[in-house]
Design an enzyme around this catalytic site. Structure first.
Site, PDB file in Angstrom:
ATOM      1  CB  SER A 126      24.638  42.039  55.187  1.00 30.46           C
ATOM      2  OG  SER A 126      26.220  41.878  55.322  1.00 30.46           O
ATOM      3  CG  HIS A 177      21.587  42.997  58.385  1.00 29.65           C
ATOM      4  ND1 HIS A 177      22.496  42.358  59.461  1.00 29.65           N
ATOM      5  CD2 HIS A 177      22.353  43.308  57.530  1.00 29.65           C
ATOM      6  CE1 HIS A 177      23.646  42.424  58.973  1.00 29.65           C
ATOM      7  NE2 HIS A 177      23.612  42.917  57.874  1.00 29.65           N
TER       8      HIS A 177
END
Length: 249
Positions: A126, A177
């Site tokens: 991610s 993230h």
């Protein structure tokens, strides 16, 4: 830019880096979950801040390729297939893999320094994928010559949804993230030097079974705008569904 209509053979030939990355995701997922020594591979490569502090620095890299839940590996691989091809073509193979790895490592470094030694073990691509989205943020703001208005609106919507999901879903590495996104935007000015628009690099294939690039398709896009938008939002809906499923799988 984000609609995939290639056959598997065509996609593999045009985007070899993304194909290899997705293959690594799937191979490691199957190995860790179903094959002998899978638990050992997981324990050896997972991001673990205390182990990194004790000198196991490879854990800043290896989590980028590792996934546990089926929803997790499908969501990240699907995102890479959707958002990666345009950047692999714009940047070239070497620059693309460098951006992917550097942003993923920066995301894990941020997790190490800001998360502290007690931060839970973490893994997943991610952070690197948000690095790619960070590059798109830079494109939308500063390189409008490389991305059209419709794709700009789409990618910004995807990023907003992705950030909302980051803070809503449990067991998400928020630091990875956020800092992956920031790293991608920060590296973009350097890596986009000399980049060309995605469509400028398309090739014409003689094989009738392969998709052929029409150099006039940008002049015809108004005619097919409804179909294109429908395909985009269907793909977006699938992406969101996979993200939600990743919460439970």
């Amino acid at each position: 830019m984000f609609i995939r209509n290639e056959s598997f053979y065509s996609f593999r030939r045009q985007y070899p880096v993304i194909t290899i990355l997705v293959a690594i995701h799937l191979i490691l997922f199957v190995w860790m979950n179903f094959l002998p020594f899978g638990n050992y591979i997981r324990a050896l490569g997972i991001g673990y801040n205390l182990a990194i502090a004790n000198g196991e620095y490879w854990r800043l890299l290896t989590p980028i390729f590792m996934h546990i839940g089926a929803g997790h590996v499908i969501f990240n691989s699907f995102s890479l297939v959707i958002f990666g091809p345009a950047l692999e073509r714009m940047l070239g193979k070497i620059k693309f893999i460098l951006v992917y790895l550097i942003t993923g490592i920066i995301a894990n470094i941020a997790t190490f320094y800001l998360g502290g030694l007690t931060y839970p073990p973490h893994l997943g691509a991610s952070g690197a994928i948000f690095g790619l989205l960070g590059m798109y943020v830079y494109l939308v703001i500063n390189r409008k010559d490389l991305i059209d208005r419709m794709n700009s609106q789409l990618v910004l919507t995807i990023i907003v949804i992705g950030l909302v999901m980051t803070f809503v879903n449990p067991n998400i590495n928020i630091l990875a993230h956020l800092f992956g996104l920031i790293a991608g935007a920060a590296l973009a000015p350097l890596f986009l030097i000399g980049a060309r628009p995605f469509y400028a690099g398309q090739r014409v294939f003689s094989d009738p079974s392969e998709p052929v690039f029409d150099p006039n398709r940008w002049q015809k896009k108004r005619v097919n705008s409804k179909r294109i938008k429908q395909a985009i939002w269907i793909g977006f809906g699938i992406l969101v569904i996979f993200g939600i499923l990743g919460r439970f799988l």
